[in-house]
Structure formats: structure tokens, C-alpha cells
Design a protein around this motif. Structure first.
Motif, PDB file in Angstrom:
ATOM      1  N   THR A  42      94.300   3.020  92.223  1.00 19.43           N
ATOM      2  CA  THR A  42      95.558   2.940  91.484  1.00 19.43           C
ATOM      3  C   THR A  42      95.754   4.252  90.731  1.00 19.43           C
ATOM      4  O   THR A  42      94.924   5.161  90.814  1.00 19.43           O
ATOM      5  N   TRP A  46     101.549   4.929  88.640  1.00 22.38           N
ATOM      6  CA  TRP A  46     101.981   3.675  89.291  1.00 22.38           C
ATOM      7  C   TRP A  46     102.056   2.548  88.268  1.00 22.38           C
ATOM      8  O   TRP A  46     103.046   1.823  88.194  1.00 22.38           O
ATOM      9  N   ARG A  50     105.554   0.764  87.160  1.00 24.83           N
ATOM     10  CA  ARG A  50     105.810  -0.613  87.612  1.00 24.83           C
ATOM     11  C   ARG A  50     105.712  -1.637  86.498  1.00 24.83           C
ATOM     12  O   ARG A  50     106.238  -2.727  86.608  1.00 24.83           O
ATOM     13  N   CYS A 126     100.593 -18.661  80.417  1.00 24.41           N
ATOM     14  CA  CYS A 126     101.343 -17.692  79.600  1.00 24.41           C
ATOM     15  C   CYS A 126     102.347 -18.374  78.671  1.00 24.41           C
ATOM     16  O   CYS A 126     102.809 -17.786  77.707  1.00 24.41           O
ATOM     17  N   ARG A 165      93.395  -4.588  92.751  1.00 23.78           N
ATOM     18  CA  ARG A 165      94.343  -3.776  91.975  1.00 23.78           C
ATOM     19  C   ARG A 165      95.643  -4.532  91.683  1.00 23.78           C
ATOM     20  O   ARG A 165      96.390  -4.159  90.788  1.00 23.78           O
ATOM     21  N   ASN A 166      95.926  -5.585  92.467  1.00 24.85           N
ATOM     22  CA  ASN A 166      97.154  -6.364  92.240  1.00 24.85           C
ATOM     23  C   ASN A 166      97.156  -7.088  90.901  1.00 24.85           C
ATOM     24  O   ASN A 166      98.213  -7.387  90.366  1.00 24.85           O
ATOM     25  N   VAL A 169      95.036  -4.637  86.734  1.00 22.21           N
ATOM     26  CA  VAL A 169      95.713  -3.636  85.890  1.00 22.21           C
ATOM     27  C   VAL A 169      96.664  -4.296  84.886  1.00 22.21           C
ATOM     28  O   VAL A 169      97.120  -3.652  83.936  1.00 22.21           O
ATOM     29  N   MET A 231      97.163 -13.741  92.556  1.00 23.77           N
ATOM     30  CA  MET A 231      98.584 -13.699  92.225  1.00 23.77           C
ATOM     31  C   MET A 231      99.412 -13.089  93.349  1.00 23.77           C
ATOM     32  O   MET A 231      99.007 -12.121  93.971  1.00 23.77           O
ATOM     33  N   GLY A 233     102.425 -11.125  93.374  1.00 23.05           N
ATOM     34  CA  GLY A 233     103.196 -10.387  92.365  1.00 23.05           C
ATOM     35  C   GLY A 233     104.707 -10.468  92.504  1.00 23.05           C
ATOM     36  O   GLY A 233     105.424 -10.693  91.522  1.00 23.05           O
ATOM     37  N   VAL A 236     106.156 -13.862  91.524  1.00 23.79           N
ATOM     38  CA  VAL A 236     106.088 -14.061  90.070  1.00 23.79           C
ATOM     39  C   VAL A 236     107.158 -13.214  89.385  1.00 23.79           C
ATOM     40  O   VAL A 236     107.817 -13.663  88.443  1.00 23.79           O
ATOM     41  N   PHE A 237     107.338 -12.010  89.875  1.00 24.17           N
ATOM     42  CA  PHE A 237     108.347 -11.106  89.293  1.00 24.17           C
ATOM     43  C   PHE A 237     109.726 -11.765  89.330  1.00 24.17           C
ATOM     44  O   PHE A 237     110.428 -11.857  88.322  1.00 24.17           O
ATOM     45  N   HIS A 266     107.315 -13.339  76.116  1.00 23.08           N
ATOM     46  CA  HIS A 266     105.983 -13.183  76.681  1.00 23.08           C
ATOM     47  C   HIS A 266     105.887 -11.754  77.202  1.00 23.08           C
ATOM     48  O   HIS A 266     106.760 -11.285  77.939  1.00 23.08           O
ATOM     49  N   VAL A 268     105.026  -9.604  79.501  1.00 29.04           N
ATOM     50  CA  VAL A 268     104.604  -9.809  80.885  1.00 29.04           C
ATOM     51  C   VAL A 268     104.573  -8.494  81.647  1.00 29.04           C
ATOM     52  O   VAL A 268     103.617  -8.203  82.366  1.00 29.04           O
ATOM     53  N   ASN A 269     105.621  -7.713  81.460  1.00 30.09           N
ATOM     54  CA  ASN A 269     105.797  -6.490  82.256  1.00 30.09           C
ATOM     55  C   ASN A 269     107.123  -5.898  81.780  1.00 30.09           C
ATOM     56  O   ASN A 269     108.132  -6.614  81.714  1.00 30.09           O
ATOM     57  N   ARG A 271     109.222  -3.994  83.123  1.00 28.60           N
ATOM     58  CA  ARG A 271     110.324  -4.031  84.114  1.00 28.60           C
ATOM     59  C   ARG A 271     110.937  -5.429  84.224  1.00 28.60           C
ATOM     60  O   ARG A 271     112.139  -5.567  84.430  1.00 28.60           O
ATOM     61  N   ASN A 296      99.332  -7.884  79.564  1.00 30.27           N
ATOM     62  CA  ASN A 296      99.675  -9.304  79.480  1.00 30.27           C
ATOM     63  C   ASN A 296      98.441 -10.074  78.996  1.00 30.27           C
ATOM     64  O   ASN A 296      97.425 -10.097  79.680  1.00 30.27           O
TER      65      ASN A 296
HETATM   66  C1  LIG Z   1     102.501  -6.600  90.506  1.00 29.68           C
HETATM   67  C2  LIG Z   1     103.776  -5.786  90.383  1.00 29.68           C
HETATM   68  C3  LIG Z   1     103.631  -4.841  89.201  1.00 29.68           C
HETATM   69  C4  LIG Z   1     103.984  -4.987  91.649  1.00 29.68           C
HETATM   70  O1  LIG Z   1     105.173  -4.264  91.510  1.00 29.68           O
HETATM   71  P1  LIG Z   1     106.198  -4.163  92.718  1.00 29.68           P
HETATM   72  O2  LIG Z   1     107.336  -3.341  92.273  1.00 29.68           O
HETATM   73  O3  LIG Z   1     106.446  -5.571  93.168  1.00 29.68           O
HETATM   74  O4  LIG Z   1     105.345  -3.397  93.738  1.00 29.68           O
HETATM   75  P2  LIG Z   1     105.871  -2.842  95.111  1.00 29.68           P
HETATM   76  O5  LIG Z   1     106.453  -3.952  95.915  1.00 29.68           O
HETATM   77  O6  LIG Z   1     106.738  -1.673  94.844  1.00 29.68           O
HETATM   78  O7  LIG Z   1     104.557  -2.342  95.718  1.00 29.68           O
HETATM   79  C5  LIG Z   1     103.601  -3.226  96.193  1.00 29.68           C
HETATM   80  C6  LIG Z   1     102.542  -2.333  96.752  1.00 29.68           C
HETATM   81  O8  LIG Z   1     101.836  -1.769  95.636  1.00 29.68           O
HETATM   82  C7  LIG Z   1     100.476  -2.002  95.824  1.00 29.68           C
HETATM   83  N1  LIG Z   1      99.844  -2.157  94.528  1.00 29.68           N
HETATM   84  C8  LIG Z   1      99.641  -3.295  93.865  1.00 29.68           C
HETATM   85  N2  LIG Z   1      98.992  -3.039  92.728  1.00 29.68           N
HETATM   86  C9  LIG Z   1      98.789  -1.719  92.684  1.00 29.68           C
HETATM   87  C10 LIG Z   1      98.171  -0.881  91.758  1.00 29.68           C
HETATM   88  N3  LIG Z   1      97.616  -1.353  90.627  1.00 29.68           N
HETATM   89  N4  LIG Z   1      98.154   0.453  92.005  1.00 29.68           N
HETATM   90  C11 LIG Z   1      98.694   0.936  93.121  1.00 29.68           C
HETATM   91  N5  LIG Z   1      99.292   0.177  94.057  1.00 29.68           N
HETATM   92  C12 LIG Z   1      99.341  -1.135  93.827  1.00 29.68           C
HETATM   93  C13 LIG Z   1     100.390  -3.252  96.669  1.00 29.68           C
HETATM   94  O9  LIG Z   1      99.160  -3.312  97.332  1.00 29.68           O
HETATM   95  C14 LIG Z   1     101.543  -3.062  97.600  1.00 29.68           C
HETATM   96  O10 LIG Z   1     101.104  -2.187  98.602  1.00 29.68           O
HETATM   97  P3  LIG Z   1     101.551  -2.412 100.148  1.00 29.68           P
HETATM   98  O11 LIG Z   1     103.049  -2.295 100.119  1.00 29.68           O
HETATM   99  O12 LIG Z   1     100.849  -1.320 100.865  1.00 29.68           O
HETATM  100  O13 LIG Z   1     101.086  -3.778 100.489  1.00 29.68           O
HETATM  101  C15 LIG Z   1     104.987  -6.722  90.151  1.00 29.68           C
HETATM  102  O14 LIG Z   1     105.222  -7.480  91.292  1.00 29.68           O
HETATM  103  C16 LIG Z   1     104.838  -7.623  88.979  1.00 29.68           C
HETATM  104  O15 LIG Z   1     104.762  -7.190  87.849  1.00 29.68           O
HETATM  105  N6  LIG Z   1     104.833  -8.935  89.194  1.00 29.68           N
HETATM  106  C17 LIG Z   1     104.679  -9.883  88.127  1.00 29.68           C
HETATM  107  C18 LIG Z   1     103.243 -10.012  87.795  1.00 29.68           C
HETATM  108  C19 LIG Z   1     103.012 -10.687  86.493  1.00 29.68           C
HETATM  109  O16 LIG Z   1     103.497 -10.244  85.495  1.00 29.68           O
HETATM  110  N7  LIG Z   1     102.231 -11.782  86.479  1.00 29.68           N
HETATM  111  C20 LIG Z   1     101.937 -12.537  85.338  1.00 29.68           C
HETATM  112  C21 LIG Z   1     103.075 -13.432  85.021  1.00 29.68           C
HETATM  113  S1  LIG Z   1     102.728 -14.442  83.653  1.00 29.68           S
END
Ligand SMILES: CC(C)(COP(=O)(O)OP(=O)(O)OC[C@H]1O[C@@H](n2cnc3c(N)ncnc32)[C@H](O)[C@@H]1OP(=O)(O)O)[C@@H](O)C(=O)NCCC(=O)NCCS
Length: 339
Positions: A42, A46, A50, A126, A165-166, A169, A231, A233, A236-237, A266, A268-269, A271, A296
Motif C-alpha cells: 500500500t 493511496w 481513498r 460501528c 491491505r483491504n 489500513v 470486508m 469494501g 460497504v462504501f 461514525h 468511517v472514511n 470520502r 475507524n
Molecule cells: C476500502 C476502500 C477504501 C477502497 O476504496 P475504493 O475507492 O473502493 O477502491 P478502488 O475500487 O478504487 O480500488 C480497489 C483496488 O484497490 C486495492 N486496494 C485495496 N486496499 C488497498 C490499499 N490499502 N492500498 C492499495 N491498494 C488497495 C484493491 O485490492 C483493489 O485492487 P484491484 O482493483 O486490483 O482488485 C473503500 O471501498 C471503502 O472505504 N469502503 C468502506 C470501508 C469501510 O469503511 N468499512 C467499515 C464500515 S463501518
């Protein structure tokens, strides 16, 4: 499914309820995005782009969820000018309790000297603090109890997979607390509405699959890393933006945007928060956010932010404080106070 903004006590409240004390605690150890770059594939860029997260706190080896909860609760007791033995009920919102049982609330009550209190845990993920607060508030409103402590506390670092990494972080550790009493004692933060909602069947979207009766601990569950958080992601987003925007929209329709002094969602993020605020056409400066420093922290996120917003002078006398929360379940809800 319940109407997402129906006040839980509508038409039934017998006593007005407010907040007598607030507290928060985060562990000293800081885990930065740069630190995570060494663990998984990561980058700081990034993660910041994000999520808005720059660092998060991690409990020391000798700290558990109760350890963090005790510190936050002590600060809330101090703020309320109250002793532990005065508490009548202790609720702990957590999905990372010290052990599956007994409840972390029992340990918390013992350490606080709350020898006259009962207590139990609430697993609302959460949304846990927002749910537990409504249990507490309705207990006080009904006249059953007059001094109720609610703590949201998590040591999520113990269920995070630092090979994934999903998820790793996004989350951190911490605790926040509030003490609810009749309004004439509390003198601030009057509860005026809340909600508790859910849509089930989301175990594959956000969960810690292993360790319960579905996938009990076994060599296989360990091999499949089922005791760590999993998760989806993107799902959930989308869910978070939809329910967060929906909760804010209903409150705006009912009270008007001008009545809202601060939104403490909350954490959460960044974005997700920005997307929801854009959908309801409200400015981001209405929102209190500390996501950059803590990530979070699940059930701890709203009460940590609540105390920090209070310390930062974000509560305006007579204005609304809106706390929307959402997460695993999927479950969501809100607390609405008039300061
Ligand atoms: C997880 C999250 C940040 C990912 O953001 P996103 O804009 O959806 O990400 P993208 O779709 O642009 O990119 C996904 C890619 O990033 C990769 N990726 C995920 N985590 C990564 C990290 N920490 N560093 C780099 N790359 C990462 C994924 O593997 C995926 O790669 P792929 O396309 O090769 O499969 C976002 O979906 C999110 O915040 N979701 C909500 C999660 C949350 O808050 N949960 C708790 C709720 S209470």
C-alpha cells in the motif's frame, strides 16, 4: 425494518434526558501509513486519497478493550463530577470485548468501583455506541435508572489481518464514554430523537466470521484466517453513503438545516462522509471529523469524536448535535441531541 428516523421514545418519554459527562481515551502507540507500507502493498498516498486516514492508534500488548474503556469512563465520571459507586448501570458497546464472555461491562464496573450497578455488553459494531446510548437514554427516560454509563470501546487491531491491505489500513483502537442522567442534572445535550435499523444477511460483506457458533475455532478456521475481519469494501462504501445521507436528510426535513449545529458521524472514511454530505447538499464544515488521526474505531468512533468536538467548542447552545452511525449487520441508526 424500522423507520430510520422514528424517535425511539416518541410519545413515551417520561423524563427529559441529557449528557452529564463525556470521556475518551486512545492508546499512545501510533501506527502511520508509512508503517503500514512496510507490512502490506500500500502507500500513504493511496490511503489518504481513498480514506483521509493518516495514522491510527494501537493498544499496547498489556491493554485490552476494558483497559481503554476504563480510561474513557474515568474521564466521563470526572466530567460529570460523579463517583463510580454512583453509577446504576454500565453498558459497553464493543465487538472486541476482552473475552466472548463474561461481558466487558462487568470488568469495567469492577474497576470503576460501580458496586451498585448492573451491566452488560451491546454488540452493534460501528453503530454500537448509538444503539447502547438509546438503551441507556430510554432507561433514564422511563425512570428505571438515573445514572447510566455507556462506553464504546474497541481493540480492533487484535482482529485485523495485517496481511490484508483491504482492511488493515482502515481501523484503529480507542474508547469513548458518555454518562446519561435526567436533564435537570445533566444540564446539556438533551436527547430529542434516535433510531435503530438493520437489514440482515450481510455476513459476507463485513464480519469476523470465526470464533462463534457458525465457524467455531478449529485448525481449519485458523488456516482460513476466519478470526480476522473480512470486508467487501465497495458494498460497504455504497451502503454507508446511502444510509448516512438518508439519516441526515430526514433530520433536515424534520428540523431544517439551520437547526443543525454539528454533525458527528461514525468516523468511517472521509470520502464516505464527503459523498453523503454532497448528496444532501450540506457543507462539510458542519461535520466534525478526526478520521485522519484515528481511522475507524468502530463503536468507539462516535464517542471519541463527541468528546473532541465538545473540547473544540463545536457544540452551539440550543442547536442540534446529530450523530449518524452505520456498519456491520448491516445496521445503522442515529442519536439527535439539542445542546
Ligand atoms: C476500502 C476502500 C477504501 C477502497 O476504496 P475504493 O475507492 O473502493 O477502491 P478502488 O475500487 O478504487 O480500488 C480497489 C483496488 O484497490 C486495492 N486496494 C485495496 N486496499 C488497498 C490499499 N490499502 N492500498 C492499495 N491498494 C488497495 C484493491 O485490492 C483493489 O485492487 P484491484 O482493483 O486490483 O482488485 C473503500 O471501498 C471503502 O472505504 N469502503 C468502506 C470501508 C469501510 O469503511 N468499512 C467499515 C464500515 S463501518
Amino acid at each position: 425494518m424500522a423507520d430510520p428516523v422514528q424517535p425511539a421514545t416518541a410519545g413515551r418519554q417520561v423524563r427529559r434526558v441529557g449528557i452529564a459527562g463525556l470521556g475518551r481515551y486512545v492508546p499512545e502507540k501510533v501506527l502511520t501509513n508509512q508503517d503500514l507500507e512496510k507490512l502490506v502493498d500500500t502507500s500513504d498516498e493511496w490511503i489518504v486519497q481513498r480514506t483521509g486516514i493518516r495514522e491510527r492508534r494501537i493498544a499496547a500488548d498489556d491493554q485490552f478493550t476494558s483497559t481503554l474503556a476504563i480510561e474513557a469512563a474515568k474521564q466521563a465520571l470526572d466530567d460529570a463530577g460523579m463517583k463510580g459507586e454512583e453509577l446504576e448501570l454500565v453498558l459497553c458497546a464493543t465487538v472486541t470485548g476482552d473475552q466472548p464472555f463474561p461481558s466487558t461491562a462487568c470488568r469495567l464496573g469492577l474497576e470503576l468501583g460501580a458496586k451498585n450497578a448492573g451491566g452488560f455488553d451491546i454488540a452493534g459494531a460501528c453503530s454500537g455506541f448509538v444503539f447502547a446510548s438509546q438503551v441507556a437514554i430510554n432507561m433514564v427516560a422511563s425512570g428505571a435508572y438515573s445514572k447510566v454509563l455507556v462506553v464504546g470501546a474497541e481493540v480492533l487491531s487484535r482482529i485485523l489481518d495485517y496481511q490484508d491491505r483491504n482492511t488493515c489500513v482502515l481501523f484503529g483502537d480507542g474508547a469513548g464514554a458518555a454518562i446519561y442522567t435526567p436533564l435537570e442534572v445533566a444540564k446539556r445535550g438533551e436527547f430529542i430523537g434516535g433510531s435503530i435499523s438493520m437489514e440482515g444477511g450481510a455476513e459476507d460483506i463485513l464480519a469476523q466470521p470465526g470464533g462463534g457458533s457458525r465457524f467455531p475455532a478449529s485448525p481449519e478456521s485458523i488456516e482460513k484466517r476466519l478470526h480476522f475481519m473480512k470486508m467487501g469494501g465497495t458494498k460497504v462504501f455504497r451502503f454507508a453513503v446511502r444510509v448516512f445521507a438518508g439519516l441526515v436528510r430526514k433530520v433536515v426535513e424534520q428540523y431544517g438545516a439551520d437547526e443543525i449545529g454539528v454533525i458527528i458521524p461514525h468516523q468511517v472514511n472521509q470520502r464516505i462522509i464527503e459523498s453523503a454530505m454532497e448528496q444532501v447538499d450540506l457543507p462539510m464544515d458542519l461535520v466534525f471529523s478526526n478520521i485522519d488521526r484515528y481511522g475507524n474505531t468502530s463503536a468507539a468512533s462516535v464517542p471519541i469524536a463527541l468528546r473532541e468536538a465538545y473540547d473544540a467548542g463545536r457544540m452551539e447552545k440550543g442547536k442540534l448535535v446529530l450523530m449518524p452511525a452505520f456498519g456491520a449487520g448491516m445496521a445503522w441508526g442515529h442519536l439527535l441531541l439539542r445542546w
